[in-house]
Design a protein around this motif. Structure first.
Motif, PDB file in Angstrom:
ATOM      1  N   ILE A  84     -25.332  -8.811 -31.903  1.00 34.45           N
ATOM      2  CA  ILE A  84     -24.521  -9.073 -33.099  1.00 34.45           C
ATOM      3  C   ILE A  84     -23.362  -8.086 -33.173  1.00 34.45           C
ATOM      4  N   ILE A  85     -23.663  -6.838 -32.828  1.00 31.58           N
ATOM      5  CA  ILE A  85     -22.622  -5.815 -32.882  1.00 31.58           C
ATOM      6  C   ILE A  85     -21.526  -6.100 -31.857  1.00 31.58           C
ATOM      7  N   ASP A  86     -21.926  -6.595 -30.691  1.00 35.63           N
ATOM      8  CA  ASP A  86     -20.919  -6.958 -29.680  1.00 35.63           C
ATOM      9  C   ASP A  86     -19.976  -8.005 -30.251  1.00 35.63           C
ATOM     10  N   PHE A  87     -20.570  -8.948 -30.908  1.00 33.45           N
ATOM     11  CA  PHE A  87     -19.790  -9.991 -31.568  1.00 33.45           C
ATOM     12  C   PHE A  87     -18.868  -9.379 -32.628  1.00 33.45           C
ATOM     13  N   ALA A  88     -19.431  -8.532 -33.451  1.00 31.19           N
ATOM     14  CA  ALA A  88     -18.664  -7.951 -34.545  1.00 31.19           C
ATOM     15  C   ALA A  88     -17.533  -7.086 -34.008  1.00 31.19           C
ATOM     16  N   THR A  89     -17.823  -6.342 -32.965  1.00 27.49           N
ATOM     17  CA  THR A  89     -16.806  -5.452 -32.415  1.00 27.49           C
ATOM     18  C   THR A  89     -15.594  -6.231 -31.957  1.00 27.49           C
ATOM     19  N   SER A  90     -15.848  -7.253 -31.204  1.00 25.79           N
ATOM     20  CA  SER A  90     -14.696  -8.000 -30.705  1.00 25.79           C
ATOM     21  C   SER A  90     -13.968  -8.656 -31.870  1.00 25.79           C
ATOM     22  N   ALA A  91     -14.739  -9.065 -32.892  1.00 30.67           N
ATOM     23  CA  ALA A  91     -14.096  -9.682 -34.052  1.00 30.67           C
ATOM     24  C   ALA A  91     -13.173  -8.703 -34.747  1.00 30.67           C
ATOM     25  N   TYR A  92     -13.674  -7.491 -35.033  1.00 31.92           N
ATOM     26  CA  TYR A  92     -12.821  -6.607 -35.844  1.00 31.92           C
ATOM     27  C   TYR A  92     -11.690  -6.010 -35.028  1.00 31.92           C
ATOM     28  N   ILE A  93     -11.913  -5.817 -33.728  1.00 35.13           N
ATOM     29  CA  ILE A  93     -10.829  -5.171 -32.983  1.00 35.13           C
ATOM     30  C   ILE A  93      -9.695  -6.165 -32.765  1.00 35.13           C
ATOM     31  N   PHE A  94     -10.070  -7.429 -32.599  1.00 37.37           N
ATOM     32  CA  PHE A  94      -8.985  -8.414 -32.478  1.00 37.37           C
ATOM     33  C   PHE A  94      -8.320  -8.642 -33.824  1.00 37.37           C
TER      34      PHE A  94
ATOM     35  N   PRO B 183     -29.278  -0.363 -14.127  1.00 35.69           N
ATOM     36  CA  PRO B 183     -29.576  -1.786 -14.185  1.00 35.69           C
ATOM     37  C   PRO B 183     -28.546  -2.519 -15.041  1.00 35.69           C
ATOM     38  N   LEU B 184     -28.130  -3.637 -14.552  1.00 35.13           N
ATOM     39  CA  LEU B 184     -27.182  -4.443 -15.316  1.00 35.13           C
ATOM     40  C   LEU B 184     -27.531  -5.893 -15.017  1.00 35.13           C
ATOM     41  N   SER B 185     -28.266  -6.511 -15.960  1.00 27.02           N
ATOM     42  CA  SER B 185     -28.739  -7.858 -15.607  1.00 27.02           C
ATOM     43  C   SER B 185     -27.665  -8.888 -15.915  1.00 27.02           C
ATOM     44  N   LEU B 186     -27.642  -9.920 -15.122  1.00 25.36           N
ATOM     45  CA  LEU B 186     -26.635 -10.970 -15.251  1.00 25.36           C
ATOM     46  C   LEU B 186     -26.766 -11.672 -16.592  1.00 25.36           C
ATOM     47  N   LEU B 187     -28.005 -11.925 -16.992  1.00 29.50           N
ATOM     48  CA  LEU B 187     -28.257 -12.630 -18.240  1.00 29.50           C
ATOM     49  C   LEU B 187     -27.671 -11.871 -19.423  1.00 29.50           C
ATOM     50  N   ASP B 188     -27.953 -10.600 -19.420  1.00 31.22           N
ATOM     51  CA  ASP B 188     -27.459  -9.788 -20.527  1.00 31.22           C
ATOM     52  C   ASP B 188     -25.941  -9.760 -20.534  1.00 31.22           C
ATOM     53  N   SER B 189     -25.354  -9.722 -19.355  1.00 32.65           N
ATOM     54  CA  SER B 189     -23.898  -9.715 -19.276  1.00 32.65           C
ATOM     55  C   SER B 189     -23.335 -11.000 -19.840  1.00 32.65           C
ATOM     56  N   ILE B 190     -24.001 -12.085 -19.549  1.00 30.68           N
ATOM     57  CA  ILE B 190     -23.503 -13.371 -20.041  1.00 30.68           C
ATOM     58  C   ILE B 190     -23.632 -13.435 -21.554  1.00 30.68           C
ATOM     59  N   ILE B 191     -24.784 -13.023 -22.032  1.00 31.87           N
ATOM     60  CA  ILE B 191     -24.972 -13.059 -23.487  1.00 31.87           C
ATOM     61  C   ILE B 191     -23.913 -12.212 -24.162  1.00 31.87           C
ATOM     62  N   GLU B 192     -23.648 -11.046 -23.590  1.00 29.65           N
ATOM     63  CA  GLU B 192     -22.656 -10.141 -24.165  1.00 29.65           C
ATOM     64  C   GLU B 192     -21.301 -10.822 -24.194  1.00 29.65           C
ATOM     65  N   THR B 193     -20.936 -11.436 -23.071  1.00 27.63           N
ATOM     66  CA  THR B 193     -19.622 -12.057 -22.983  1.00 27.63           C
ATOM     67  C   THR B 193     -19.481 -13.195 -23.977  1.00 27.63           C
ATOM     68  N   VAL B 194     -20.551 -13.941 -24.150  1.00 23.00           N
ATOM     69  CA  VAL B 194     -20.496 -15.045 -25.107  1.00 23.00           C
ATOM     70  C   VAL B 194     -20.279 -14.515 -26.506  1.00 23.00           C
ATOM     71  N   ALA B 195     -21.018 -13.474 -26.828  1.00 20.54           N
ATOM     72  CA  ALA B 195     -20.889 -12.893 -28.159  1.00 20.54           C
ATOM     73  C   ALA B 195     -19.468 -12.423 -28.393  1.00 20.54           C
ATOM     74  N   VAL B 196     -18.900 -11.779 -27.385  1.00 17.46           N
ATOM     75  CA  VAL B 196     -17.541 -11.289 -27.501  1.00 17.46           C
ATOM     76  C   VAL B 196     -16.570 -12.438 -27.698  1.00 17.46           C
ATOM     77  N   ALA B 197     -16.749 -13.471 -26.932  1.00 21.05           N
ATOM     78  CA  ALA B 197     -15.843 -14.617 -27.019  1.00 21.05           C
ATOM     79  C   ALA B 197     -15.901 -15.231 -28.409  1.00 21.05           C
ATOM     80  N   LEU B 198     -17.112 -15.349 -28.936  1.00 18.76           N
ATOM     81  CA  LEU B 198     -17.250 -15.880 -30.289  1.00 18.76           C
ATOM     82  C   LEU B 198     -16.518 -15.009 -31.294  1.00 18.76           C
ATOM     83  N   GLY B 199     -16.626 -13.737 -31.091  1.00 17.99           N
ATOM     84  CA  GLY B 199     -15.952 -12.809 -31.985  1.00 17.99           C
ATOM     85  C   GLY B 199     -14.457 -13.000 -31.958  1.00 17.99           C
ATOM     86  N   ILE B 200     -13.919 -13.142 -30.749  1.00 17.15           N
ATOM     87  CA  ILE B 200     -12.472 -13.326 -30.626  1.00 17.15           C
ATOM     88  C   ILE B 200     -12.063 -14.621 -31.318  1.00 17.15           C
TER      89      ILE B 200
END
Lengths: 588, 464, 472
Positions: free
Chosen positions: A400-410, A470-487
């Motif tokens: 959620i924070i990833d989402f929020a971050t991209s939202a407020y910074i944009f 460790p950097l799992s692909l799934l987590d990266s995707i989820i993060e990116t989606v959240a960010v995109a939604l935020g933008i």
């Protein structure tokens, strides 16, 4: 080479700055030169003194010696490198930013000392050295935040910061003395190697409180937002590589001790709370620098979350990348404000997209902080998300924070990059070249910093952490989606909807909860003052008690005087009475 | 070796009386002052000579010279010299003073040398009667203090005589030393005699509750006489008390100690508490001198060589402090400054007077480096060494209380009201200077005076 | 060897006389500066001697004084003494340089400063309790006149309050000293002898002696609840008086406390009470400070706070606590000298000391403002100022003896910090509004600041100057 020496060029240049009154055009270059020399020395020392711990006796007493200890272990090297890179950039930026001649020597002096203190902190190898730097950071940041004496709120902000920070200072002092009393040493390496003692948990708790105050974590986080009253280079410096990083850094260096003391849950939960509070305030605030400040609180919270999850490498990675993008964002914010008459409300700022040399670096910073692949911020955030994936509750919040971050910074960027309104003219041409230049260089570093991801775990293998990050692909995707939604959300609300001011709904107040925190602060302060009032009443009572004792004696004296009547008969009676009394006395 | 020297003192006494009588006839102020001074200086010289060589001899059966008496000779002759010099200014006419002083000096000077109870009575009479006359002759306004002093003195001397008759039956003679040896333990009469003795001598020595007249008389007396009363006459009473109590009643140690202890406590509190409420400087000094009498009693209550030494030291110390203070207060009273408030800004009128007054007050308050401190130190030490810890503590608390009024006076002296400067005549300047010098010199280096006091005390105890 | 202490005392005594007789204000002042500078040089030489030559500490000089009591004019140089002598000479030198509005008849000030310095130095090197007491009281009297300042009605009350409290302490102290003398096996005032025979004093007398001494020193330090005199005394005294009284005179009590706990072995059983009292006193002072508006009162109560911390250090009874307490005495003395000098300077420049009236001092009086800031840093124990190492040592000592409780008083300094920074921001470092400066800061005051600050930094950066006296 003596590691301590790396500080001296910068330190000397700072003192030299004080002598430049009357020749202010040399002030900046002198300090910048000092800082560059220091940076070179840092680079050299990182190779030549790698892994070394050096002790210099400072004073001794009855068989115990207190040392000034420096160490250049991988973590220290990371921080000195960061400082070594960012300090000259900030100084370069400041050369353009500080245009009042009268202020220049004082500003560069304080900045130089501040940077030197941070360097000393970065290389410190024991508590006492660290504490010297720690306190120096505290007082120089205090001076820098209150730098503009003429502003209405700057002195208040400075006082708020120092009042919060000295809570930490004295906790730290108490902690380190408790530690010394148990271990008879201040040395980090010796304490890390020693067995834990009964006092360790309480001592580490106090250290943690100190780190929370310095790194602006709940409940000590509000000072950082007020610290925006200071000049922008100070904010850029404070939020990227210095001051607020000190707390996180110390926790990183001493992390085994915190784990030993059983404090990881506390670190995690305070980190979580701070992340949430930081993000929510950043969403709702409309002060150009305060948004970034709350974002810093969030960033630091993320680092603590990572540490709390024992993901040290992820924390370090984020520690590094955050420095660069925060620096560039603040530099941009300063430039934008300069172009808009030092206006601070983002709704009254316009046209940051007009000057591309400003806009592109800023965009790089924004994209990085939002966490978009392949910029450095992405790696930091994704690594932390991955570390949290075992803890579903934490993970959910982080997404959620990833989402929020991209939202407020944009939001931040969208609003002030609007086209100029007719009523408001901004002048992007007047931004000094050095400010633009510093921002551009820093943005390049933001891009380059992504490389760190690939080398970091190898570099930190010194400490024996798990071999890879460790950097799992799934987590990266989820993060990116959240960010995109935020933008997307941000674009919808702040570009398409063309807002003209903050909409103060209930949600706004729920998010902008710093008001509540500040109210709590003043409530506590008032409680202390009432208590002090009570003590003062007691003080007057004590004064009165002794005074009335004196008055009582004088009153007796006034009564006693009456027996001397001036009448000789009475004297004769007293004479006889005296004789009788003495006889009685002897008979009894 | 020089047998004639043994009779020097009686000869000088004759000389003193002659000087007094001559003054009564020629009324030449300067000549009279000169002859009095020379006579007293000669006595002082002999006193110093006797003291320095610890000479002892029995001249006639009425008096003897030994360190105790020599010490007092030095003390009293020095004190009288200062009083005499100061009177030159304080008493405008001086003629009567110049007549009476040498005569009462004989009484004062002989009390220390007394070897017989008779000598003591006579010397006290010889001292008191001229003093009363001196006050009474000074003017109509002095009738009241003169009457008060006369009444109290008459009662006290009568009681003293009665006390001595009570002792007499146990004793074949009036000789002090024989009285000591012939003394037969604690009969009731003996105790009664002791009580009466304390009461009678306590009247002049300013012991509570026999001292209520003191403030009136000290304040009301002529400025030239107050120093004499407080600095000398009071001390004579003490000396008599010491001689009789320590020598004749040496067997009643327990009773004496108890009585003295109680009197010391009462007197200290009365003096100090009384002084706090005063506004007139002379009256405050009178109360202060009462409290100092209380301190002296602390040493006597210790009933030891050390205690006596302490008391003698304090008698010496207080003589000069109070003489200096009364001379100063008298002089200022003549200039129209009477109350403590009048003294404000004294420092601007005359730095010398302010400094001297400060030294005297601090000395009386017991500030180190000044003679009063050494006195108090010895007194309270002697009480502790005799096991009277509580008495010493009460003494020290009193010493603390006294700072209230001494400090108030000093504070006033240095407050900033500006005034015209004041001319201090030589006849006031030098007596005060002499007192200040003695206070400072023996305060900074008390060892010689302590030695004299010690040998005096020891010699008195060896008489027993 | 050169009788260095006698020399120093003689120089100060002569200096006092010369200053008293100098005739004019400027000559008197010059005399005081000159003689106190010489004393400062001698004091520095003493510190160097103590650091470099091993036999220097403990060397004794004596002359016979009062044979009957076995009293000698005997002086000895101890670790405690040498540091405090240095403190006294630095502060006195700074005070001689300083100027103040209050002494309109300034001429009398300088003999008093030298007399005070004489008494302070004599006290710190006295080898017996009799001399200790004499110098103690001479110091009190000198301070009394420094406060009453020859005039100025409002000082009289403060001076009298001071005098009454001080003489109470003196009286109690004197009684204790006499008790010791008569209850040691061979009657003696000698501190060394008493130290080795203190257990031969009867037990009930031991308790009495401890109580008496403790109360006397509490009054002087000052420690709660005997502190009521400081607020008035410090605030009404002229600048130089405040500097000397808070910087040096309060160290009389602290030094006495140090002697009490190090010399009289029986004191150790009372140490824990002393710790509690010290802690209470420091917190109490911290809270009292918070409602003060007068800068001098703020400084006064902060001085009381530090006295509490000093007591905490002493009561820990180990080398860290003791050395730390000594160090804090030095540090705090210097800080107070600086603070009161700055406040005096502000009073000259603005005619007020009230923080509700004063605004924007940094605008017109840059030197005063930053010096006050340095004073604030130093009084909250920022590293590289003298107070830091002192705090470190004191609290190590306290924690070693009292466990975690030992760390609690640290937070009283934090409370002080809150208010000090409040004052700084309110009156010094904010120029939104600024008060009208009525006079330029005299150059002598700038020198005074510089002297005090230099000392504060020297002892902050080179702590071994003090700690080495306790063995490296």
């Amino acid at each position: 080479m003596l590691t301590l020496l790396v500080i001296f060029p910068l330190l000397a240049a700072s003192f030299l700055a004080l002598l430049t009154y009357g020749k202010e055009k040399y002030t900046g270059p002198i300090v910048l030169a000092g800082s560059l020399i220091t940076s070179l020395l840092i680079a050299y020392a990182s190779f030549s003194s790698y892994g070394k711990i050096q002790e210099l006796g400072w004073f001794g007493i009855s068989g115990y010696t207190f040392h000034i200890t420096t160490q250049l272990l991988p973590l220290n090297i990371i921080l000195v490198m960061l400082i070594g890179i960012i300090t000259p950039l900030i100084l370069l930026y400041s050369m353009g930013y500080i245009d009042s001649k009268m202020e220049r020597p004082r500003f560069f002096f304080e900045m130089g000392i501040f940077a030197s203190a941070m360097l000393l902190f970065a290389i410190s190898g024991n508590f006492i050295t660290m504490f010297i730097a720690w306190e120096m950071l505290g007082i120089t940041s205090y001076l820098l935040i209150g730098f503009w004496y003429h502003k209405e709120h700057a002195p208040y902000a400075a006082r708020k910061s120092i009042s919060t920070i000295i809570i930490g200072d004295f906790s730290m002092l108490a902690a380190m003395l408790i530690i010394w009393s148990s271990y008879h040493t201040f040395s980090f390496s010796a304490i890390l190697a020693a067995h834990s003692t009964v006092y360790l948990p309480i001592a580490m708790l106090l250290v943690l409180i100190a780190c929370f105050t310095k790194s602006a974590q709940f409940p000590f986080h509000e000072w950082l937002a007020d610290a925006m009253e200071g000049p922008t280079p100070v904010s850029a410096f404070l939020h990227s590589s210095t001051m607020v990083k000190a707390g996180v850094f110390l926790v990183l260096v001493l992390s085994p001790l915190f784990f030993k003391a059983g404090l990881s849950e506390l670190i995690l939960s305070i980190g979580m709370i701070s992340v949430v509070l930081g993000a929510s305030n950043a969403i709702s605030s409309h002060h150009i620098k305060k948004i970034l400040a709350y974002s810093t609180i969030e960033d630091l919270g993320l680092m603590f979350v990572a540490i709390g999850l024992h993901a040290i490498i992820a924390a370090v990675l984020f520690f590094i990348v955050q420095a660069f993008y925060k620096a560039v964002l603040f530099m941009s914010a300063g430039s934008i404000m300069r172009a808009n008459n030092e206006e601070e409300d983002i709704y009254k700022l316009y046209g940051s997209s007009r000057r591309k040399s400003l806009y592109v670096p800023m965009l790089i910073g924004v994209v990085s902080i939002a966490g978009i692949f392949p910029l450095s911020g992405f790696f930091g955030k994704a690594a932390i998300d991955t570390a949290a994936s075992s803890n579903i509750f934490a993970y959910a919040i982080l997404v959620i924070i990833d989402f929020a971050t991209s939202a407020y910074i944009f939001r931040w960027m969208f609003i002030h990059s609007r086209k100029n309104s007719k009523a408001h003219q901004s002048n992007y041409a007047q931004i000094p070249r050095s400010m633009i230049c510093a921002g551009a260089i820093t943005s390049a570093l933001v891009i380059l910093a992504a490389v760190v991801f690939f080398y970091i775990s190898g570099f930190l293998s010194y400490y024996g952490y798990s071999a890879s990050l460790p950097l799992s692909l799934l987590d990266s995707i989820i993060e990116t989606v959240a960010v995109a939604l935020g933008i997307a959300l941000s674009y919808k609300l702040f570009v398409l909807a063309k807002p003209t001011g903050a909409i103060k709904t209930r949600l706004y107040y729920a998010l902008f909860n710093s008001v509540l925190v500040n109210a709590a602060y003043s409530y506590i302060a008032n409680a202390i003052m009432y208590f002090a009032e009570g003590i003062n009443v007691l003080d007057e009572l004590i004064y009165g008690f002794f005074a009335s004792g004196g008055e009582g004696i004088v009153a007796i004296s006034n009564k006693l005087r009456l027996i001397v009547t001036g009448d000789t008969n009475n004297y004769l009676i007293a004479f006889v009475a005296g004789i009788i009394l003495i006889i009685l006395l002897l008979l009894v | 070796m020089f047998e004639i020297l043994n009779f020097a003192i009686p000869i000088l006494f004759v000389g003193l009386i002659a000087s007094g009588l001559a003054t009564a006839m020629h009324k030449n102020k300067k000549l009279s002052f000169l002859s009095n001074t020379i006579m007293l200086l000669l006595v002082l010289a002999f006193g110093i000579y006797y003291s320095a060589f610890s000479i002892s001899f029995n001249a006639v059966s009425l008096y003897h010279v030994y360190p105790f008496s020599s010490f007092l000779l030095v003390l009293f002759s020095l004190a009288l010299l200062i009083v005499n010099a100061a009177a030159l200014h304080l008493d405008e006419k001086y003629a009567k003073f110049g007549t009476m002083l040498p005569i009462l000096s004989v009484g004062i000077l002989s009390v220390g040398m007394a070897s017989s109870l008779l000598t003591i009575i006579v010397s006290i009479e010889l001292m008191t009667v001229p003093t009363i006359l001196l006050i009474a002759f000074s003017g109509k306004q002095f009738a009241e203090p003169a009457t008060k002093l006369f009444l109290m003195a008459a009662i006290s001397i009568a009681v003293l005589a009665f006390a001595i008759t009570l002792v007499f039956p146990y004793d074949s003679s009036l000789s002090l030393s024989q009285a000591a040896s012939g003394n037969m333990g604690s009969q009731y009469f003996l105790v009664l005699a002791l009580v009466l003795l304390v009461a009678s001598l306590g009247t002049e020595a300013a012991l509570f509750p026999f001292d209520l007249w003191i403030p009136d008389v000290y304040q009301g007396s002529p400025h030239s006489v107050s120093p004499l009363l407080a600095g000398v006459n009071k001390k004579v009473a003490f000396v008599a008390l010491i001689e009789i109590a320590f020598v004749v009643f040496s067997g009643q140690k327990a009773e004496i100690s108890l009585v003295f202890e109680v009197l010391a406590i009462l007197t200290m509190f009365f003096g100090n508490l009384g002084a706090m409420a005063q506004t007139n400087v002379k009256r405050m000094l009178a109360y202060s001198s009462i409290s100092q009498a209380g301190y002296i009693m602390v040493g006597l209550a210790a009933f030891s060589v050390f205690g006596l030494e302490a008391s003698l030291f304090q008698i010496f110390a207080h003589s000069f402090m109070i003489i200096g203070a009364f001379v100063l207060a008298g002089f200022l009273s003549m200039e129209g400054l009477d109350t403590i408030n009048d003294y404000s800004g004294l420092y601007r009128r005359s730095g010398f007077l302010a400094f001297s007054l400060t030294v005297m007050m601090l000395s009386m308050a017991g500030i180190p480096g000044l003679i009063g401190f050494v006195g108090k130190f010895l007194l309270f030490s002697s009480a502790i060494s005799s096991g009277l810890i509580a008495l010493a503590f009460i003494g020290i608390i009193n010493s603390f209380l006294s700072i209230y009024y001494y400090g108030r006076l000093i504070g006033n002296v240095y407050s900033s009201r500006s005034h015209k400067t004041m001319h201090v005549p030589k006849t006031v300047y030098f007596p005060i200077l002499a007192a200040v010098v003695i206070i400072i010199v023996f305060g900074v280096y008390p060892a010689p005076l302590m030695y004299l006091a010690h040998s005096a005390a020891a010699s008195l105890f060896s008489v027993i | 060897m050169l009788p260095i202490i006698f020399l120093m005392l003689a120089i100060l005594g002569i200096g006092g006389l010369v200053a008293a007789l100098a005739g004019s204000y400027s000559r008197s002042k010059l005399t005081a500066i000159l003689f106190s500078a010489v004393a400062l040089l001698i004091a520095s030489y003493m510190v160097l001697g103590a650091l470099t030559s091993p036999g220097f500490l403990g060397s004794t000089e004596s002359l016979p004084y009062i044979g009957q009591f076995g009293i000698y004019l005997s002086f000895t140089i101890t670790q405690f003494g040498v540091v405090l002598v240095l403190l006294a000479s630095i502060v006195s030198f700074a005070a001689s340089v300083a100027v103040s509005t209050k002494f309109e008849d300034n001429r009398n000030l300088y003999p008093l400063i030298l007399l005070f310095e004489f008494s302070a130095i004599g006290l710190f090197v006295s080898a017996n309790l009799f001399l200790f007491y004499i110098f103690w009281d001479v110091g009190v009297v000198a301070s009394y006149f420094l406060i009453s300042a020859f005039g100025k009605g409002e000082n009289k009350h403060a001076a009298n309050t001071f005098l009454i409290y001080s003489i109470f302490a003196s009286a109690v102290l004197l009684f204790g000293i006499m008790l010791i003398y008569f209850y040691t096996p061979v009657h003696s005032f000698d501190i060394g002898y008493i130290a080795s025979h203190s257990f031969e004093i009867p037990a009930d007398i031991q308790g009495m002696i401890f109580t008496l001494f403790f109360i006397a020193f509490m009054v002087k330090m000052p420690i709660f609840p005997f502190h009521s005199w400081i607020a008035n005394a410090y605030s009404e005294a002229p600048t130089q008086g405040s500097m000397l009284i808070s910087g040096v005179l309060s160290k009389f009590g602290a030094y006495g406390m140090l002697l009490l706990f190090t010399v009289f072995a029986f004191s150790s059983e009372f140490a824990k009470y002393a710790f509690v009292i010290g802690a209470i006193s420091s917190f109490y002072a911290a809270f009292v400070v918070m409602r003060q508006k007068d800068l001098k009162r703020i400084a006064a109560y902060s001085s009381m706070l530090e006295s509490g911390i000093i007591l905490v250090g002493i009561s820990s009874l180990n080398v860290f606590g003791i050395a730390g307490a000594l160090y804090l005495m030095l540090a705090h003395g210097l800080v107070m000298a600086l603070m009161f000098a700055v406040i005096g300077g502000i009073e000259i420049s603005y005619g007020s000391r009230n923080i509700t009236m004063l605004k924007g001092i940094v605008k017109d009086s840059v030197g005063s403002a930053y010096s006050f800031l340095v004073g604030t840093f130093a009084s909250t124990g920022i590293p590289l100022t003298a107070g830091f190492v002192a705090d470190v040592l004191i609290f190590i000592g306290a924690i070693k003896t009292y466990g975690l409780y030992g760390a609690i008083p640290i937070f009283s300094i934090m409370l002080l910090g809150f208010y000090m920074y409040y004052a700084v921001n309110k009156s010094f470092l904010s120029t939104k509004e600024s008060s009208q400066s009525i006079a330029k800061l005299p150059r002598q005051m700038a020198f005074t600041y510089a002297i005090a600050m230099a000392a504060i930094f020297i002892f902050g950066i080179f702590p071994y100057l003090v700690t080495a006296l306790f063995g490296i």
